[in-house]
Design a protein around this motif. Structure first.
Motif, PDB file in Angstrom:
ATOM      1  N   ASP A 216       0.814  -1.216   0.000  1.00 36.26           N
ATOM      2  CA  ASP A 216       0.000   0.000   0.000  1.00 36.26           C
ATOM      3  C   ASP A 216       0.850   1.269   0.000  1.00 36.26           C
ATOM      4  O   ASP A 216       0.307   2.376   0.020  1.00 36.26           O
ATOM      5  N   GLU A 217       2.181   1.130  -0.056  1.00 41.38           N
ATOM      6  CA  GLU A 217       3.058   2.294   0.010  1.00 41.38           C
ATOM      7  C   GLU A 217       3.950   2.447  -1.215  1.00 41.38           C
ATOM      8  O   GLU A 217       4.831   3.299  -1.247  1.00 41.38           O
ATOM      9  N   ILE A 218       3.729   1.614  -2.218  1.00 39.92           N
ATOM     10  CA  ILE A 218       4.514   1.719  -3.446  1.00 39.92           C
ATOM     11  C   ILE A 218       3.575   1.980  -4.626  1.00 39.92           C
ATOM     12  O   ILE A 218       2.362   1.796  -4.528  1.00 39.92           O
ATOM     13  N   ARG A 219       4.156   2.391  -5.731  1.00 30.86           N
ATOM     14  CA  ARG A 219       3.383   2.660  -6.943  1.00 30.86           C
ATOM     15  C   ARG A 219       3.643   1.537  -7.944  1.00 30.86           C
ATOM     16  O   ARG A 219       4.762   1.379  -8.424  1.00 30.86           O
ATOM     17  N   PHE A 220       2.602   0.775  -8.230  1.00 27.71           N
ATOM     18  CA  PHE A 220       2.741  -0.326  -9.175  1.00 27.71           C
ATOM     19  C   PHE A 220       2.793   0.193 -10.604  1.00 27.71           C
ATOM     20  O   PHE A 220       2.061   1.109 -10.979  1.00 27.71           O
ATOM     21  N   GLN A 221       3.667  -0.419 -11.390  1.00 26.35           N
ATOM     22  CA  GLN A 221       3.801  -0.086 -12.793  1.00 26.35           C
ATOM     23  C   GLN A 221       3.706  -1.382 -13.581  1.00 26.35           C
ATOM     24  O   GLN A 221       4.634  -2.185 -13.583  1.00 26.35           O
TER      25      GLN A 221
END
Length: 379
Positions: A216-221
């Motif tokens: 919940d604290e990273i940005r998925f790419q």
């Protein structure tokens, strides 16, 4: 098992819920019928080492093993045709099924097994309805949602865990003055072809939390399989989940750090059975598992890639380059299921935001009794 997207998970879950609604209008869920007690007897060649305590989560736990060519076949009175769905026929973790077909291990049990390539959205509803018999997959978020909806689907056997030398998993490109011991991950981009609803969400979340992050604290790419490594190398993403054998491209390069992969000695997938093998014909279910377990004991008991002739045979069977196959360590094939794995997976799905509501209890998602019967273990 390894390539799922969040959108895919939600679509599968939706189709399962819709199908469940239709099923309930016509009949009660198949799981309403109580399972008949089965007789378990000792099996020659499968002694004490053929079963391990599911509560044993030690990373150095030796996988269960019987002697080669055991458990011996027990042909069914009449031949049974079975269809097993799998997302691929070229991945190494599918090798025991491929080898069991090639070596006639299923035939010895009176089983005519067909391996059919089907994507998860197509296979899960078919499994639940009994149109296919088993699926070589994993208890992903869509599967757990399907069980919640009332389908009789259970995880009945494990597949593998990584060799301690494997570095398939989460890699990060280090910034100036960063070291591999602590890499602040919160807020970074993570390039992956694996969705949040995949079982890999569990080890991914575990690795991120060690470095001040979390799903919940990273940005998925979301990236294609051919783009993940390139994006990591050219700065298009900060980190990436690299699979076999792609991680070998950055291993040893001090600009990159390996943060963690699948837990050792804990399979995250394997065989899922539907109502056909769980209730209607469990004898065929045990026979299928007996052939699978015998194949592991005979051909995949240890470092199977150390046998040059077998490695050549395996590469041909998987239709892959032998050098590529030998570039990574042998998998630790393991038919057993650890206690609490489905709970830990569901915790990760919640952290990723792809699952809500009450957890599916382990006894609703896992059935160890059929592989225990195959090796003669009496609980």
């Amino acid at each position: 098992m390894r390539t799922r997207t969040t959108t895919l998970t939600l679509l599968v879950a939706g189709s399962l819920l819709a199908a469940a609604g239709c099923a309930k209008e016509d009949d009660e869920p198949p799981s309403a019928d109580p399972a008949k007690p089965r007789t378990v007897t000792s099996v020659a060649g499968c002694g004490k080492g053929s079963w391990t305590d599911p509560a044993d989560l030690a990373p150095d736990r030796a996988p269960a093993r019987c002697s080669p060519d055991t458990p011996a076949p027990k042909p069914l009175p009449e031949e049974r045709s079975l269809t097993i769905a799998t997302g691929t026929l070229s991945a190494e973790y599918v090798a025991p099924l491929q080898m069991a077909v090639a070596k006639g291990e299923f035939k010895k049990e009176g089983l005519d097994v067909r391996l059919k390539v089907l994507p998860t959205p197509d296979a899960l509803p078919l499994l639940a309805k009994g149109d296919i018999d088993a699926q070589w997959a994993a208890p992903e978020a869509a599967v757990m949602n399907g069980i919640t909806s009332g389908f009789d689907i259970k995880w009945t056997a494990g597949n593998f865990s990584p060799d301690p030398r494997s570095k398939s998993g989460l890699w990060v490109k280090l910034k100036k003055d960063e070291t591999a011991s602590h890499v602040p991950m919160a807020g970074r981009k993570l390039g992956t072809m694996i969705g949040k609803g995949s079982v890999i969400a569990y080890p991914m979340n575990k690795a991120l939390k060690k470095h001040g992050g979390g799903l919940d604290e990273i940005r998925f790419q979301q990236l294609g399989s051919a783009d993940v490594l390139t994006a990591l190398q050219n700065g298009g993403t900060d980190s990436a989940w690299l699979l076999d054998p792609v991680w070998r491209k950055v291993d040893g390069d001090k600009r990159y750090a390996f943060l963690g992969g699948q837990p050792q000695a804990e399979p995250l997938g394997g065989l899922l059975f539907g109502p056909n093998l769980l209730r209607e014909d469990p004898d065929a279910g045990v026979a299928l598992l007996r052939a699978y377990i015998r194949t592991v004991n005979t051909y995949f008991a240890g470092d199977y890639k150390a046998d040059k002739a077998f490695a050549t045979e395996l590469a041909k069977l998987l239709k892959t380059d032998e050098k590529v196959l030998l570039s990574t360590p042998s998998l630790r094939m393991d038919w057993e299921i650890r206690a609490g794995t489905t709970d830990r997976l569901q915790d990760a799905y919640r952290a990723a935001g792809v699952s809500k509501g009450d957890k599916v209890p382990e006894n609703k998602a896992v059935d160890r009794t059929l592989y225990e019967e195959a090796v003669g273990h009496k609980p």
